[in-house]
Design a protein around this motif. Sequence first.
Motif, PDB file in Angstrom:
ATOM      1  N   ARG A   1       0.831  -1.201   0.000  1.00  0.00           N
ATOM      2  CA  ARG A   1       0.000   0.000   0.000  1.00  0.00           C
ATOM      3  C   ARG A   1       0.868   1.254   0.000  1.00  0.00           C
ATOM      4  O   ARG A   1       0.504   2.268  -0.598  1.00  0.00           O
ATOM      5  CB  ARG A   1      -0.918  -0.015   1.229  1.00  0.00           C
ATOM      6  N   ASP A   2       2.010   1.183   0.669  1.00  0.00           N
ATOM      7  CA  ASP A   2       2.920   2.334   0.682  1.00  0.00           C
ATOM      8  C   ASP A   2       3.436   2.639  -0.734  1.00  0.00           C
ATOM      9  O   ASP A   2       3.499   3.809  -1.134  1.00  0.00           O
ATOM     10  CB  ASP A   2       4.089   2.049   1.630  1.00  0.00           C
ATOM     11  N   ILE A   3       3.797   1.589  -1.493  1.00  0.00           N
ATOM     12  CA  ILE A   3       4.233   1.814  -2.874  1.00  0.00           C
ATOM     13  C   ILE A   3       3.076   2.359  -3.703  1.00  0.00           C
ATOM     14  O   ILE A   3       3.266   3.224  -4.572  1.00  0.00           O
ATOM     15  CB  ILE A   3       4.766   0.513  -3.505  1.00  0.00           C
ATOM     16  N   TYR A   4       1.880   1.854  -3.453  1.00  0.00           N
ATOM     17  CA  TYR A   4       0.701   2.337  -4.174  1.00  0.00           C
ATOM     18  C   TYR A   4       0.516   3.838  -3.959  1.00  0.00           C
ATOM     19  O   TYR A   4       0.217   4.581  -4.904  1.00  0.00           O
ATOM     20  CB  TYR A   4      -0.528   1.563  -3.705  1.00  0.00           C
ATOM     21  N   ASP A   5       0.715   4.285  -2.714  1.00  0.00           N
ATOM     22  CA  ASP A   5       0.628   5.726  -2.437  1.00  0.00           C
ATOM     23  C   ASP A   5       1.688   6.498  -3.208  1.00  0.00           C
ATOM     24  O   ASP A   5       1.439   7.613  -3.690  1.00  0.00           O
ATOM     25  CB  ASP A   5       0.776   5.981  -0.938  1.00  0.00           C
ATOM     26  N   HIS A   6       2.883   5.923  -3.331  1.00  0.00           N
ATOM     27  CA  HIS A   6       3.947   6.588  -4.095  1.00  0.00           C
ATOM     28  C   HIS A   6       3.556   6.737  -5.562  1.00  0.00           C
ATOM     29  O   HIS A   6       3.808   7.780  -6.182  1.00  0.00           O
ATOM     30  CB  HIS A   6       5.250   5.797  -3.980  1.00  0.00           C
ATOM     31  N   THR A   7       2.956   5.692  -6.128  1.00  0.00           N
ATOM     32  CA  THR A   7       2.565   5.786  -7.543  1.00  0.00           C
ATOM     33  C   THR A   7       1.479   6.841  -7.741  1.00  0.00           C
ATOM     34  O   THR A   7       1.450   7.524  -8.770  1.00  0.00           O
ATOM     35  CB  THR A   7       2.074   4.423  -8.062  1.00  0.00           C
ATOM     36  N   ILE A   8       0.584   6.994  -6.756  1.00  0.00           N
ATOM     37  CA  ILE A   8      -0.427   8.045  -6.859  1.00  0.00           C
ATOM     38  C   ILE A   8       0.235   9.415  -6.889  1.00  0.00           C
ATOM     39  O   ILE A   8      -0.129  10.291  -7.692  1.00  0.00           O
ATOM     40  CB  ILE A   8      -1.428   7.938  -5.689  1.00  0.00           C
ATOM     41  N   ARG A   9       1.238   9.609  -6.030  1.00  0.00           N
ATOM     42  CA  ARG A   9       1.964  10.880  -6.024  1.00  0.00           C
ATOM     43  C   ARG A   9       2.658  11.126  -7.357  1.00  0.00           C
ATOM     44  O   ARG A   9       2.655  12.256  -7.875  1.00  0.00           O
ATOM     45  CB  ARG A   9       2.991  10.890  -4.892  1.00  0.00           C
ATOM     46  N   ILE A  10       3.234  10.071  -7.921  1.00  0.00           N
ATOM     47  CA  ILE A  10       3.939  10.226  -9.193  1.00  0.00           C
ATOM     48  C   ILE A  10       2.959  10.579 -10.305  1.00  0.00           C
ATOM     49  O   ILE A  10       3.220  11.471 -11.128  1.00  0.00           O
ATOM     50  CB  ILE A  10       4.724   8.942  -9.529  1.00  0.00           C
ATOM     51  N   VAL A  11       1.816   9.891 -10.329  1.00  0.00           N
ATOM     52  CA  VAL A  11       0.812  10.177 -11.363  1.00  0.00           C
ATOM     53  C   VAL A  11       0.313  11.615 -11.230  1.00  0.00           C
ATOM     54  O   VAL A  11       0.155  12.326 -12.232  1.00  0.00           O
ATOM     55  CB  VAL A  11      -0.353   9.169 -11.267  1.00  0.00           C
ATOM     56  N   GLU A  12       0.071  12.056 -10.006  1.00  0.00           N
ATOM     57  CA  GLU A  12      -0.377  13.437  -9.806  1.00  0.00           C
ATOM     58  C   GLU A  12       0.700  14.427 -10.247  1.00  0.00           C
ATOM     59  O   GLU A  12       0.389  15.466 -10.846  1.00  0.00           O
ATOM     60  CB  GLU A  12      -0.728  13.655  -8.333  1.00  0.00           C
ATOM     61  N   SER A  13       1.957  14.111  -9.968  1.00  0.00           N
ATOM     62  CA  SER A  13       3.045  14.984 -10.402  1.00  0.00           C
ATOM     63  C   SER A  13       3.138  15.038 -11.920  1.00  0.00           C
ATOM     64  O   SER A  13       3.370  16.107 -12.509  1.00  0.00           O
ATOM     65  CB  SER A  13       4.377  14.504  -9.816  1.00  0.00           C
TER      66      SER A  13
END
Length: 354
Positions: free
Chosen positions: A255-267
């Motif tokens: 789930r922590d990696i999933y949160d990172h991918t959300i941040r990357i997509v938003e960026s």
Amino acid sequence: MLSPSCARYLERVTVTSAAPAGQPQASKNWPASLYRRPDGTIEQDVSPARIREILQAGEGELWVDIDSTNMHQHALLEKVFEFHPLAIEDTLSPGTRVKFEEYDRYVFVVMAVIRFDEGTPEPFDLATSNIYFFLGKNVLVTVHAVPSKSCSTVRDRLMRSPELMARGVEMTMHNIIDQSVDAYFPLVEDLNVLVDGLEERLFEQFDQKLIHEIFKAKRASFSMRRHVGPLREVLNILTNRPCGYIRPETQLYYRDIYDHTIRIVESMDTVRDLLAGVLETYLSQTSNRMNQVMKQMSIVATIALPLIVIGGIYGMNFSRMPLTHNPYGFYIALGTMVVVSVLIVWWLKKRQWL
């Protein structure tokens, strides 16, 4: 019971010369591997025959890292691990999309590794490659054609702290994916810096060649977004869908990696919006410059029009025209043109068109 083809393969890739420890000497045809025995001790770079024994025993934790450019190592997928032919075929295709597939004895995960291509002079060119994961019970197989920095980092960490393998091979896969996703953040930051540089150059001095760099940056952002977007969906599955090869307590780490991918997509979405703004500004500046040029040309045409009319009238071949035979006729006509031009310029300024 080994099949004849598997037996011939194991015999061909196994080197029989002995090492000082009494184990078969490692061969370049053997994949990099780590095996944690049930008693906690670690074996590394084990032979294909030993891998077969470990699979049959079903004990301990085994991680095998395969170089797909070595046909002997890649043959392990079929001869020893007996993975599905479609999944094996995907490992040979660089264009395989990021995805998650579930089979009877394992799950198959594909993720993309992205980096800026240092082999080209263009700052926005991306180089991509895939890492393939086969995650089964106590077994993880990673496959890649390009040397993986993430796999090397995780391997070094496990060699320094062998007890980490006791957490399960699903945590080893988590660490590799986590390292790969963390490598996205510097790329996004570099892309942000490049876009900011384009914006500054656009406002400091208009450059017609800037349009090519804007579109190259847009292509890079779309390419990165195209790879990270599906990875977010894969991690969403690994985080939330019950899986027999990933324990619920381990899914919290995914789930922590999933949160990172959300941040990357938003960026990446922010970068795309910035590029859209830069492109709109460039087109506005181009339009303004064109309007300025047309305005200047219209002013010149407006001033020249009466002069052409006067010159055209006195260019007619009539014998009787005012001032035709006057010795000062030419100078009077020239003065009239100057006076008319001055009056037009004065009128344009009064209307604030100049």
